[in-house]
Scaffold this motif. Structure first.
Motif, mmCIF file in Angstrom:
data_model
loop_
_atom_site.group_PDB
_atom_site.id
_atom_site.type_symbol
_atom_site.label_atom_id
_atom_site.label_comp_id
_atom_site.label_asym_id
_atom_site.label_seq_id
_atom_site.Cartn_x
_atom_site.Cartn_y
_atom_site.Cartn_z
ATOM 1 N N ILE A 121 0.840 -1.204 0.000
ATOM 2 C CA ILE A 121 0.000 0.000 0.000
ATOM 3 C C ILE A 121 0.874 1.253 0.000
ATOM 4 O O ILE A 121 0.611 2.201 -0.743
ATOM 5 N N GLU A 122 1.922 1.264 0.814
ATOM 6 C CA GLU A 122 2.809 2.427 0.890
ATOM 7 C C GLU A 122 3.520 2.693 -0.433
ATOM 8 O O GLU A 122 3.679 3.838 -0.840
ATOM 9 N N GLY A 124 2.444 1.884 -3.382
ATOM 10 C CA GLY A 124 1.438 2.360 -4.321
ATOM 11 C C GLY A 124 1.673 1.942 -5.757
ATOM 12 O O GLY A 124 1.144 2.565 -6.674
ATOM 13 N N ARG A 144 -7.978 0.601 1.158
ATOM 14 C CA ARG A 144 -6.673 1.244 1.389
ATOM 15 C C ARG A 144 -5.861 1.282 0.100
ATOM 16 O O ARG A 144 -5.181 2.261 -0.193
ATOM 17 N N SER A 148 -4.520 4.431 -1.993
ATOM 18 C CA SER A 148 -3.096 4.551 -2.305
ATOM 19 C C SER A 148 -2.894 4.895 -3.784
ATOM 20 O O SER A 148 -2.096 5.771 -4.124
ATOM 21 N N LYS A 152 -1.311 8.428 -5.006
ATOM 22 C CA LYS A 152 -0.020 8.410 -5.706
ATOM 23 C C LYS A 152 -0.150 8.716 -7.197
ATOM 24 O O LYS A 152 0.706 9.385 -7.772
#
Length: 184
Positions: A121-122, A124, A144, A148, A152
């Motif tokens: 998720i971070e 993206g 989530r 994301s 992004k």
């Protein structure tokens, strides 16, 4: 002789009592007594039983920190993980702290998997997220992952079921509509 006799009497008292304070006093008063390990072990065993019976997570943590090499520390940590994991905050930091403290528990593998999901998720990366959804379906992380991608890349996924199509319909922040393949 008197001091040796006094130490023997106090040793006998420490070995027969249920009082942790009496055992602690003996250990501090006679640190070089030849059978001090017997009292130390007895104190540790009694504390372990008290802590396990209490099911108090703070007391358990105190015991683990105080006696990290205790023979049943693994089962105590598993008991603690059973209590803490269901109430664990759903964040990468909380999961990483859990894995660091409970690396050999049954829940550690699931926590590592959840950490990996947070990392996806971070990052993206659209292709990686689409692969995750294809493999895992629409689990609790889907929204989530959608957020994301939106943050992004500025894409809002419009396709209802991305697993049923080869091209995924999306909308940009300025209202344009487009399509992504499964590689993003």
């Amino acid at each position: 002789e008197v001091e040796a006799h006094r130490a023997k009497l106090r040793y006998d008292e420490a070995m027969e009592t249920a009082s942790e304070e009496v055992m602690e006093r003996f250990i501090s008063d006679f640190p070089n007594y030849e059978r001090i390990n017997n009292v130390t072990t007895r104190l540790m065993e009694q504390r372990y039983k008290r802590v396990v019976d209490s099911e108090d997570i703070d007391q358990m943590r105190w015991f683990v920190d105080r006696y990290p090499n205790y023979r049943n520390i693994g089962s105590l940590k598993q008991m603690m993980a059973n209590i803490e994991y269901p109430m664990l905050e759903d964040s990468r930091a909380a999961l990483e702290a859990f894995v660091d403290y409970y690396p050999t528990t049954r829940q550690a593998a699931e926590a590592k998997s959840r950490i990996n999901t947070f990392m996806i998720i971070e990052r993206g990366d659209i292709a990686e997220i689409l692969r995750y959804i294809k493999n895992n379906g629409y689990d609790r992380n889907y929204t989530r992952m959608q957020r994301s991608i939106a943050l992004k890349h500025g894409y809002t996924i419009l396709s209802q079921d991305i697993n049923a199509v080869t091209l995924i319909r999306f909308s940009t922040n300025d209202g344009k509509i487009g399509y992504l393949n499964q590689d993003g």
